[in-house]
Design an enzyme around this catalytic site. Structure first.
Site, PDB file in Angstrom:
ATOM      1  N   PHE A   2       0.812  -1.227   0.000  1.00  0.00           N
ATOM      2  CA  PHE A   2       0.000   0.000   0.000  1.00  0.00           C
ATOM      3  C   PHE A   2       0.841   1.270   0.000  1.00  0.00           C
ATOM      4  O   PHE A   2       0.358   2.329  -0.373  1.00  0.00           O
ATOM      5  CB  PHE A   2      -0.944   0.012   1.216  1.00  0.00           C
ATOM      6  N   LYS A  30      -1.034  -7.213  -9.228  1.00  0.00           N
ATOM      7  CA  LYS A  30      -2.029  -7.300  -8.147  1.00  0.00           C
ATOM      8  C   LYS A  30      -1.635  -6.216  -7.148  1.00  0.00           C
ATOM      9  O   LYS A  30      -0.774  -6.412  -6.294  1.00  0.00           O
ATOM     10  CB  LYS A  30      -1.972  -8.686  -7.506  1.00  0.00           C
ATOM     11  N   GLU A  71      -4.899  -3.647  -2.079  1.00  0.00           N
ATOM     12  CA  GLU A  71      -6.349  -3.392  -2.093  1.00  0.00           C
ATOM     13  C   GLU A  71      -6.703  -2.126  -1.309  1.00  0.00           C
ATOM     14  O   GLU A  71      -7.831  -1.671  -1.329  1.00  0.00           O
ATOM     15  CB  GLU A  71      -7.098  -4.614  -1.539  1.00  0.00           C
ATOM     16  N   SER A 130       5.189  -6.935   3.441  1.00  0.00           N
ATOM     17  CA  SER A 130       5.705  -7.251   4.772  1.00  0.00           C
ATOM     18  C   SER A 130       6.471  -8.578   4.753  1.00  0.00           C
ATOM     19  O   SER A 130       6.257  -9.421   3.874  1.00  0.00           O
ATOM     20  CB  SER A 130       4.539  -7.325   5.759  1.00  0.00           C
ATOM     21  N   CYS A 161       9.483   1.811   3.597  1.00  0.00           N
ATOM     22  CA  CYS A 161      10.331   0.686   3.999  1.00  0.00           C
ATOM     23  C   CYS A 161      11.759   1.149   4.246  1.00  0.00           C
ATOM     24  O   CYS A 161      12.555   0.426   4.814  1.00  0.00           O
ATOM     25  CB  CYS A 161      10.318  -0.395   2.944  1.00  0.00           C
ATOM     26  N   GLU A 166       8.591  -4.331  13.183  1.00  0.00           N
ATOM     27  CA  GLU A 166       8.463  -3.152  12.319  1.00  0.00           C
ATOM     28  C   GLU A 166       7.170  -2.429  12.728  1.00  0.00           C
ATOM     29  O   GLU A 166       6.089  -3.036  12.724  1.00  0.00           O
ATOM     30  CB  GLU A 166       8.366  -3.613  10.857  1.00  0.00           C
TER      31      GLU A 166
HETATM   32  P1  NAD Z   1       1.407  -6.579   3.022  1.00  0.00           P
HETATM   33  O1  NAD Z   1       2.431  -7.630   3.113  1.00  0.00           O
HETATM   34  O2  NAD Z   1       0.279  -6.603   3.980  1.00  0.00           O
HETATM   35  O3  NAD Z   1       0.727  -6.595   1.560  1.00  0.00           O
HETATM   36  C1  NAD Z   1       1.500  -6.598   0.391  1.00  0.00           C
HETATM   37  C2  NAD Z   1       0.714  -7.304  -0.706  1.00  0.00           C
HETATM   38  O4  NAD Z   1       0.468  -8.646  -0.315  1.00  0.00           O
HETATM   39  C3  NAD Z   1      -0.646  -6.678  -0.988  1.00  0.00           C
HETATM   40  O5  NAD Z   1      -0.868  -6.662  -2.371  1.00  0.00           O
HETATM   41  C4  NAD Z   1      -1.607  -7.600  -0.258  1.00  0.00           C
HETATM   42  O6  NAD Z   1      -2.871  -7.658  -0.877  1.00  0.00           O
HETATM   43  C5  NAD Z   1      -0.919  -8.938  -0.316  1.00  0.00           C
HETATM   44  N1  NAD Z   1      -1.219  -9.774   0.838  1.00  0.00           N
HETATM   45  C6  NAD Z   1      -1.443  -9.360   2.111  1.00  0.00           C
HETATM   46  N2  NAD Z   1      -1.690 -10.421   2.909  1.00  0.00           N
HETATM   47  C7  NAD Z   1      -1.606 -11.518   2.136  1.00  0.00           C
HETATM   48  C8  NAD Z   1      -1.750 -12.920   2.398  1.00  0.00           C
HETATM   49  N3  NAD Z   1      -2.026 -13.389   3.614  1.00  0.00           N
HETATM   50  N4  NAD Z   1      -1.588 -13.772   1.378  1.00  0.00           N
HETATM   51  C9  NAD Z   1      -1.304 -13.324   0.143  1.00  0.00           C
HETATM   52  N5  NAD Z   1      -1.165 -12.000  -0.160  1.00  0.00           N
HETATM   53  C10 NAD Z   1      -1.306 -11.113   0.832  1.00  0.00           C
HETATM   54  O7  NAD Z   1       2.178  -5.178   3.061  1.00  0.00           O
HETATM   55  P2  NAD Z   1       1.554  -3.722   3.140  1.00  0.00           P
HETATM   56  O8  NAD Z   1       0.981  -3.515   4.496  1.00  0.00           O
HETATM   57  O9  NAD Z   1       0.712  -3.449   1.953  1.00  0.00           O
HETATM   58  O10 NAD Z   1       2.872  -2.831   2.951  1.00  0.00           O
HETATM   59  C11 NAD Z   1       3.708  -2.472   4.024  1.00  0.00           C
HETATM   60  C12 NAD Z   1       4.863  -3.431   4.158  1.00  0.00           C
HETATM   61  O11 NAD Z   1       5.612  -3.455   2.939  1.00  0.00           O
HETATM   62  C13 NAD Z   1       5.858  -3.029   5.226  1.00  0.00           C
HETATM   63  O12 NAD Z   1       6.268  -4.182   5.909  1.00  0.00           O
HETATM   64  C14 NAD Z   1       7.020  -2.428   4.436  1.00  0.00           C
HETATM   65  O13 NAD Z   1       8.260  -2.475   5.083  1.00  0.00           O
HETATM   66  C15 NAD Z   1       6.993  -3.287   3.241  1.00  0.00           C
HETATM   67  N6  NAD Z   1       7.663  -2.640   2.117  1.00  0.00           N
HETATM   68  C16 NAD Z   1       8.894  -3.116   1.772  1.00  0.00           C
HETATM   69  C17 NAD Z   1       9.579  -2.513   0.750  1.00  0.00           C
HETATM   70  C18 NAD Z   1      10.922  -3.020   0.354  1.00  0.00           C
HETATM   71  O14 NAD Z   1      11.397  -2.586  -0.669  1.00  0.00           O
HETATM   72  N7  NAD Z   1      11.555  -3.912   1.088  1.00  0.00           N
HETATM   73  C19 NAD Z   1       9.028  -1.432   0.048  1.00  0.00           C
HETATM   74  C20 NAD Z   1       7.770  -0.990   0.421  1.00  0.00           C
HETATM   75  C21 NAD Z   1       7.095  -1.614   1.464  1.00  0.00           C
END
Ligand code: NAD
Length: 510
Positions: A163, A187, A190, A240, A295, A395
């Site tokens: 997000f 994808k 959401e 994450s 991040c 985090e």
């Molecule tokens: P998230 O892991 O909750 O979601 C990321 C994606 O995975 C979304 O598209 C979501 O729909 C999907 N998703 C979520 N739960 C899922 C599940 N159980 N099964 C399958 N798919 C699932 O992350 P977020 O809250 O959208 O973003 C924040 C996180 O992203 C933080 O941890 C941040 O550090 C990380 N991030 C990392 C970087 C990097 O480059 N390392 C960059 C940006 C964000």
């Protein structure tokens, strides 16, 4: 993950709907599942987003697979022309993209424009695709035999994005993926899905053929289908750590190439010889920009020796000047968090740190807007945090800066190297030798020397170490090109038919 609202839930006529983009057009979801999209500044639901079913993922993949043969056969110069057009359209429409980001993510316009600008750099890099796809050639490896390597696209590839950068992170992926000749299924998160559809429309306007770029919205259902779909050759993920690990393990088990970037806990060491004002400015900017939902945000300052008291005091002094408010107000420097649930989670970590004995120098829960309907939280500064505390171990991903006090440089480096994450880190010092030693021994993928957020420019690659990245290749830049292509090695001879004979011996070069 966003709670799924049932189809039977009351809908108000003014709520917009965000649908999929398949085969070059908007396709309304038919799964009967959808989720709410909020305006974080008001706390009100603004839209619904369709949640894709397995069949809808299949339709997007079928469209991408059908488009692949013609797209990979499209000349490099034509693909380059289209990449330039995408670049120009994103540049021209950057304010509209930024406005969408502010409306659904909550980040203030300057930050949203910064996100688009960094995404644009990836499009610019991909405009150099004729150069980037060059292989190698060795003439006369044996008598009359030449060897050359070419790089070819993989086929249908997918991106799953978080997000916090709804425009930039998709650009990290699709710019190189499609420039290399792959077709793409995105994808997006959401929570803020609209930017992806706006960008899909710009791609179509730029001349990207139908099916080359597709978007399926949704949750785990869509993600799981992507991970198991036999036609998808590679998956790029940013999000994450627990989900990154799941994506890596599931995707690779299904035989796919996977790069999965996870969460972070980025430490900034401040040595006693550092310029205190410069370090405090950097810490404040890097901790609270985008409400800490980056991040690469600095979430821990490691104060070495007697720098701690003046540094904490200099950071504290700067906090009242940070204007928290909605992105619609030009005075706002920091917007709300993305959802109420996330705001509450961040607030809970502040409480846990205080309960564990840390010193709450500034408590964001006390900000007047924290009681608002919008998902606001003020900035928090927590001193005397120790590694055993829960708030240190996880985090937080919000406007919370923790300070760990250590006696020596060695202790500071050990703290970072013992941490499970290894995304970014920084050191603030005037001592070149210490900075070089730090660069040499610190276990993190991206290192800043007097630079708090060392996000690589688009012609290098982005990625952390340890639990911040699962996979071998970092994202975008040269490693992105490697990720989205595979090498083919050709050994070639154009013999004189008169010299041809049968030879059952092993091929020799001498
Ligand atoms: P998230 O892991 O909750 O979601 C990321 C994606 O995975 C979304 O598209 C979501 O729909 C999907 N998703 C979520 N739960 C899922 C599940 N159980 N099964 C399958 N798919 C699932 O992350 P977020 O809250 O959208 O973003 C924040 C996180 O992203 C933080 O941890 C941040 O550090 C990380 N991030 C990392 C970087 C990097 O480059 N390392 C960059 C940006 C964000």
């Amino acid at each position: 993950m966003t709670e799924i609202a049932e189809r039977t839930a009351p809908t108000s006529a003014e709520l917009g709907r965000v649908s999929h983009w398949i085969g070059g057009r908007i396709v309304e979801g038919a799964s009967g599942r959808r989720g709410p999209v909020y305006d974080p500044a008001t706390g009100r639901q603004a839209k619904w987003v369709d949640f894709g079913s397995s069949e809808e993922v299949d339709a997007a993949v079928a469209s991408a697979a059908a488009a692949f043969p013609a797209w990979r056969a499209t000349s490099l110069s034509r693909r380059t022309e289209i990449m330039f057009r995408i670049r120009n359209l994103v540049d021209q429409r950057r304010r509209e993209i930024a406005a969408i980001l502010t409306a659904e993510h909550g980040k203030v316009p300057s930050d949203a424009l910064g996100e688009v600008a960094r995404g644009l750099e990836n499009l610019e890099f991909a405009c150099g695709i004729p150069h980037l796809m060059k292989g190698g050639f060795s003439e006369q490896v044996s008598t009359g035999i030449d060897v050359y390597q070419i790089r070819q696209p993989l086929g249908v590839v997918a991106g799953i994005t978080p997000f916090n950068f709804p425009a930039m992170v998709p650009m990290w992926m699709f710019a190189n993926a499609i420039a290399c000749g792959n077709t793409f299924v995105l994808k997006p998160s959401e929570k803020d899905p609209s930017a992806s559809i706006f960008i899909a429309q710009l791609l179509a306007e730029a001349g990207v053929p139908e099916g080359v770029f597709n978007v399926v919205h949704g949750d785990k259902v869509a993600v799981d289908r992507i991970l198991e779909h036999p036609e998808i050759k590679a998956v790029s993920f940013v999000g994450s750590t627990p989900i990154a690990k799941y994506i890596y393990e599931t995707g690779t088990r299904a035989g796919k190439r996977v790069q999965a970037l996870g969460g972070a806990k980025n430490h900034m060491i401040v040595l006693p010889d550092a310029d205190i004002d410069m370090a405090a400015d950097a810490a404040v900017s890097a901790a609270y920009g985008s409400a800490g939902e980056r991040c690469m945000a600095v979430s821990v300052v490691v104060a070495v020796g007697d720098v701690a008291d003046p540094l904490v005091s200099a950071i504290k002094q700067r906090l009242p000047k940070i204007t928290v408010g909605p992105g619609a107000d030009p005075a706002s420097e920091m917007g709300p968090l993305v959802t109420r649930e996330h705001r509450d989670k961040v607030a809970a970590y502040i409480g846990k740190a205080a309960d564990a004995g840390a010193d709450l120098v500034a408590d964001g829960r006390e900000h007047p807007l924290a009681d608002d309907d919008g998902f606001f939280l003020g900035v928090s500064l927590i001193d005397r945090v120790t590694p055993e505390m829960e708030s240190y171990q996880h985090e937080i991903f919000g406007p919370v800066l923790e300070v760990v006090r250590v006696k020596t440089y060695d202790e500071a480096v050990k703290l970072i190297n013992d941490n499970l994450y290894g995304n970014g880190t920084a050191i603030f010092t005037r001592d070149g030798g210490a900075a070089r030693q730090f660069q040499f021994e610190v276990e993190a993928g991206m290192v800043g020397i007097n630079v708090p957020i060392p996000v690589p420019v688009a012609y290098y690659s982005f990625g952390g170490w340890k639990n911040s990245l699962f996979g071998d290749l970092h994202m975008y830049g040269p490693e992105g090109i490697q990720f989205y292509t595979r090498a083919k090695l050709v050994t070639s001879r154009w013999p004189d038919p008169g010299t041809s004979k049968v030879d059952l011996g092993f091929p020799r070069t001498r």
